[in-house]
Design a protein around this motif. Structure first.
Motif, PDB file in Angstrom:
ATOM      1  N   THR A  77      25.740  75.423  42.312  1.00  0.00           N
ATOM      2  CA  THR A  77      25.553  76.094  44.035  1.00  0.00           C
ATOM      3  C   THR A  77      24.263  76.299  43.967  1.00  0.00           C
ATOM      4  O   THR A  77      24.199  75.814  45.514  1.00  0.00           O
ATOM      5  N   ILE A 137      23.393  73.557  45.772  1.00  0.00           N
ATOM      6  CA  ILE A 137      24.092  73.140  47.619  1.00  0.00           C
ATOM      7  C   ILE A 137      23.459  74.032  48.088  1.00  0.00           C
ATOM      8  O   ILE A 137      22.841  73.463  49.285  1.00  0.00           O
ATOM      9  N   ILE A 138      22.990  74.976  48.083  1.00  0.00           N
ATOM     10  CA  ILE A 138      21.931  76.483  48.931  1.00  0.00           C
ATOM     11  C   ILE A 138      20.283  75.186  49.243  1.00  0.00           C
ATOM     12  O   ILE A 138      19.884  75.474  50.807  1.00  0.00           O
ATOM     13  N   LYS A 180      20.732  72.441  51.729  1.00  0.00           N
ATOM     14  CA  LYS A 180      20.914  73.089  52.846  1.00  0.00           C
ATOM     15  C   LYS A 180      19.198  72.935  54.028  1.00  0.00           C
ATOM     16  O   LYS A 180      18.974  73.341  54.843  1.00  0.00           O
ATOM     17  N   LYS A 234      17.300  70.285  54.774  1.00  0.00           N
ATOM     18  CA  LYS A 234      17.966  69.757  55.751  1.00  0.00           C
ATOM     19  C   LYS A 234      17.799  70.002  56.678  1.00  0.00           C
ATOM     20  O   LYS A 234      17.673  69.578  57.749  1.00  0.00           O
ATOM     21  N   ASP A 235      17.994  71.209  56.855  1.00  0.00           N
ATOM     22  CA  ASP A 235      17.074  72.422  58.139  1.00  0.00           C
ATOM     23  C   ASP A 235      16.015  72.058  57.839  1.00  0.00           C
ATOM     24  O   ASP A 235      15.283  71.476  59.339  1.00  0.00           O
ATOM     25  N   SER A 244      23.410  86.393  57.592  1.00  0.00           N
ATOM     26  CA  SER A 244      23.953  85.108  58.201  1.00  0.00           C
ATOM     27  C   SER A 244      24.091  85.429  56.125  1.00  0.00           C
ATOM     28  O   SER A 244      24.556  84.949  55.059  1.00  0.00           O
ATOM     29  N   LEU A 259      27.184  87.531  55.361  1.00  0.00           N
ATOM     30  CA  LEU A 259      27.786  86.954  54.777  1.00  0.00           C
ATOM     31  C   LEU A 259      28.173  85.404  53.524  1.00  0.00           C
ATOM     32  O   LEU A 259      28.722  85.990  52.822  1.00  0.00           O
ATOM     33  N   LEU A 260      27.147  85.382  52.950  1.00  0.00           N
ATOM     34  CA  LEU A 260      26.432  84.384  52.079  1.00  0.00           C
ATOM     35  C   LEU A 260      27.084  85.185  51.221  1.00  0.00           C
ATOM     36  O   LEU A 260      27.632  84.802  49.995  1.00  0.00           O
ATOM     37  N   LEU A 261      26.841  86.794  50.947  1.00  0.00           N
ATOM     38  CA  LEU A 261      26.122  87.412  49.655  1.00  0.00           C
ATOM     39  C   LEU A 261      28.214  87.690  49.445  1.00  0.00           C
ATOM     40  O   LEU A 261      28.338  87.920  47.910  1.00  0.00           O
ATOM     41  N   THR A 262      29.279  87.397  50.755  1.00  0.00           N
ATOM     42  CA  THR A 262      30.729  87.671  50.540  1.00  0.00           C
ATOM     43  C   THR A 262      31.443  86.362  49.060  1.00  0.00           C
ATOM     44  O   THR A 262      32.241  86.432  49.221  1.00  0.00           O
ATOM     45  N   TYR A 263      30.521  85.227  49.420  1.00  0.00           N
ATOM     46  CA  TYR A 263      30.921  83.897  48.797  1.00  0.00           C
ATOM     47  C   TYR A 263      30.876  83.989  47.753  1.00  0.00           C
ATOM     48  O   TYR A 263      29.916  84.801  47.089  1.00  0.00           O
ATOM     49  N   PRO A 264      31.575  83.675  46.551  1.00  0.00           N
ATOM     50  CA  PRO A 264      31.728  83.101  45.599  1.00  0.00           C
ATOM     51  C   PRO A 264      30.570  82.878  44.864  1.00  0.00           C
ATOM     52  O   PRO A 264      30.425  81.731  44.348  1.00  0.00           O
ATOM     53  N   ILE A 265      28.949  83.456  44.494  1.00  0.00           N
ATOM     54  CA  ILE A 265      28.009  82.840  44.866  1.00  0.00           C
ATOM     55  C   ILE A 265      27.004  84.291  44.390  1.00  0.00           C
ATOM     56  O   ILE A 265      27.561  85.582  44.527  1.00  0.00           O
ATOM     57  N   ARG A 325      23.262  86.548  43.416  1.00  0.00           N
ATOM     58  CA  ARG A 325      22.109  86.944  43.610  1.00  0.00           C
ATOM     59  C   ARG A 325      21.139  85.624  43.540  1.00  0.00           C
ATOM     60  O   ARG A 325      20.309  85.251  44.434  1.00  0.00           O
TER      61      ARG A 325
END
Lengths: 276, 307
Positions: free
Chosen positions: A3, A6-7, A10, A13-14, A86, A89-95, A97
């Motif tokens: 995880t 992945i972050i 991103k 890439k940005d 965002s 939203l991200l915090l509602t993912y299985p991840i 802090r």
């Protein structure tokens, strides 16, 4: 771990997408090259390595520029996403802090490393080609400049995260980022210098002053680069200090690592307790 | 026994500056579509944040899919939750494809499924366009696509149809219908009430941080006690004649002309009234029952302060 990666990817890439990396690399390369070919002109034909002179002048400039780049990169990384929604939203993912903080930090460190390696590396390569006398020692000094620049940048990234976690608005974060930059890059040294002048060498021992410098990542970086190698120490006029070897280089490295890890851990802790 | 996907018991969330929600008791059975309605600032978004574990309640307890959202250790249950926030904007420079891939990888969803979802919300033509070039409706649809990643068992949708054009709205309700067939529990906040009526199993009305009414539409209609309106078409000139007997049945005539009668009666006397009209034989040509709409119910309940 996946995880976090992945972050980080991103963020990377940005930064590639909005040309952050290109811009920062070019800036650093232009700076390094101009210092190498224009800044060393006064040296004339003396038998001094262009590369090492460049390292000395570059490290003085890095101290100003790299913290600024890092803070600009990191000041809105948390608060910006909170404002955009965002983060919610991200915090509602299985991840959790911590993973977000570490992932973003890893991504930003990669961005900074790439920019530094590309920028300074390209310049170093050109200097090496043009001045036919670049030896192993030169390259060693130059790579240690790159490595320590990454450390310096990471320390300020970490401080930027701490700001970004603490504030509620981006505008506050940018204001604080400028304040932090001023404090560490300019005011801290002036304060130490002022204290020395007032004290007239009566009470303040040089050990203590050196120790004070560790409380500033920018000064730790200076210590590392200007006294780390005898040759650069001689060029930078720090040989008297370095000769006495009041502080081993390891101290500066440990101080920088501390400046990287402590603000980051603190921001992770604060972020995990914060309600978005 | 029906399991509840969401259970809130005496949940309050008070901020230093204001009381966002107070004493919420509320549950959503598995597979149910619950509409959450209320004024702006009624506490709907706070309620969603509580359910998602983004904020912690001041008092009370929650159970979401059998987990306490406070348990940071069990973050994996969030795999089963999809969320569409009210206002969200993603990284402007990323393409739709990159964004959905990012969220898919966080949920461990395979790439083909994320592209399938983008197709389902009608964004397959805009996959390689940057997010900043998207229209409001497209942004909303991207948000919906990410909420559907990973086969959620619970969906929380905050104003899902805002910015959608009528066709896209219809399409959205089709998607919702399919999800319900799979037994997905849905909690939906919306201002567009009439569209919801056909789909909702239950409605919760919030006002000033409290639940003022909760239950199926029928329950709410009874609770509201709003009169039932009937529009009766009769043979030419007969309306006067039947008006009196209807009034004897406790009906109120609200409007009348030669061919039409509009009457209101208590919901409880609906069948009596219909039987009576049936007895009138061929005089009555047509009866149109007008159920209290969600809008009207909302108006009734949202004026009430919390009990």
């Amino acid at each position: 771990m996946k995880t976090i990666w992945i972050i980080a990817l991103k963020e990377l890439k940005d930064a590639l997408r909005n040309r952050w990396i290109i811009a920062a690399s070019c800036l650093l390369a232009v700076l390094a090259l101009s210092l190498a070919f224009v800044g060393t002109a006064p040296v004339g034909g003396a038998k001094i390595s262009t590369m090492q002179v460049t390292v000395v002048s570059l490290s003085s400039l890095s101290v100003f520029l790299v913290p600024l780049i890092s803070l600009m990169l990191s000041y809105d990384s948390i608060v910006g996403e909170v404002e955009r929604g965002s983060m919610l939203l991200l915090l509602t993912y299985p991840i959790n802090r911590w993973q977000i903080i570490f992932g973003k930090f890893l991504g930003h460190t990669l961005i900074l490393s790439i920019a530094t390696i590309l920028g300074y590396g390209a310049a170093g390569f050109l200097i090496g080609l043009s001045s036919n006398g670049a030896n192993i020692q030169d390259w060693l000094v130059f790579s240690s400049l790159i490595a320590s620049t990454v450390l310096l940048g990471s320390a300020f990234l970490s401080i930027g995260y701490l700001l970004s976690v603490c504030v509620k608005e981006r505008a506050t974060a940018i204001g604080l980022a400028v304040a932090v930059w001023l404090l560490f890059v300019l005011l801290f040294d002036m304060a130490v210098l002022g204290a020395l002048v007032v004290d007239q060498g009566e009470n303040l021992k040089s050990d203590f002053v050196n120790f004070l410098l560790l409380f500033n990542p920018a000064d730790s970086f200076r210590l590392l680069n200007l006294t780390g190698f005898d040759s650069t120490a001689a060029l930078s006029g720090m040989s008297s200090i370095a000769g006495r070897a009041v502080l081993p280089v390891q101290y500066a490295i440990i101080a920088l690592l501390g400046w990287i890890s402590l603000p980051l851990l603190l921001s992770g802790y604060l972020f995990s307790r914060r309600e978005i | 026994m029906i399991k509840n996907s969401i259970i809130l018991e005496n949940v309050s969330k008070h901020y230093p500056s204001h009381k966002a929600v107070t004493d919420i008791n509320f549950s959503v059975p598995e597979g149910c579509l619950m509409a959450l309605v209320g004024h702006n600032g009624a506490g709907k978004t706070t309620l969603m944040k509580l359910i998602l574990g983004l904020v912690q309640p001041t008092t009370g307890s929650l159970s979401i899919l059998g987990h306490n959202p406070k348990d940071q250790a069990s973050v994996t249950y969030r795999n089963a939750i999809g969320f569409l926030p009210e206002n969200v904007s993603f990284d402007a420079n990323m393409t739709g494809k990159e964004l959905i891939a990012f969220y898919a990888s966080l949920k461990g969803e395979i790439k083909s499924r994320s592209l399938e979802l983008m197709d389902m919300v009608g964004l397959s033509a805009a996959l390689n366009r940057r997010y900043k070039t998207y229209s409001k409706g497209m942004k909303q649809r991207l948000g919906l696509a990410q909420a559907l990643l990973g086969k959620p068992r619970l969906l929380l949708l905050d104003e899902p149809t805002s910015g959608l054009d009528p066709a896209a709205r219809q399409h959205f309700y089709d998607i919702i219908r399919d999800l319900r067939k799979d037994g997905v529990t849905i909690l939906l906040c919306s201002h567009v009430l009439t569209e919801l009526e056909a789909q909702t199993d239950a409605v919760t009305v919030m006002n000033s941080g409290r639940v003022v009414a909760s239950g199926s539409l029928e329950d709410l209609r009874t609770q509201a006690g709003l009169p039932l309106s009937l529009r009766i078409t009769v043979q030419e000139g007969m309306s006067e004649k039947i008006a009196q007997p209807l009034q004897n049945q406790n009906a109120t005539i609200t409007n009348m002309n030669g061919r039409y009668l509009e009457i209101e009666c208590a919901p409880s006397s609906k069948m009596t009234m219909l039987r009576h009209l049936g007895e009138l034989g061929s005089i009555v040509e047509d009866i149109e029952l007008q159920n209290t709409s969600l809008d009207q119910l909302y108006a009734v309940f949202s004026d009430q302060r919390g009990q």
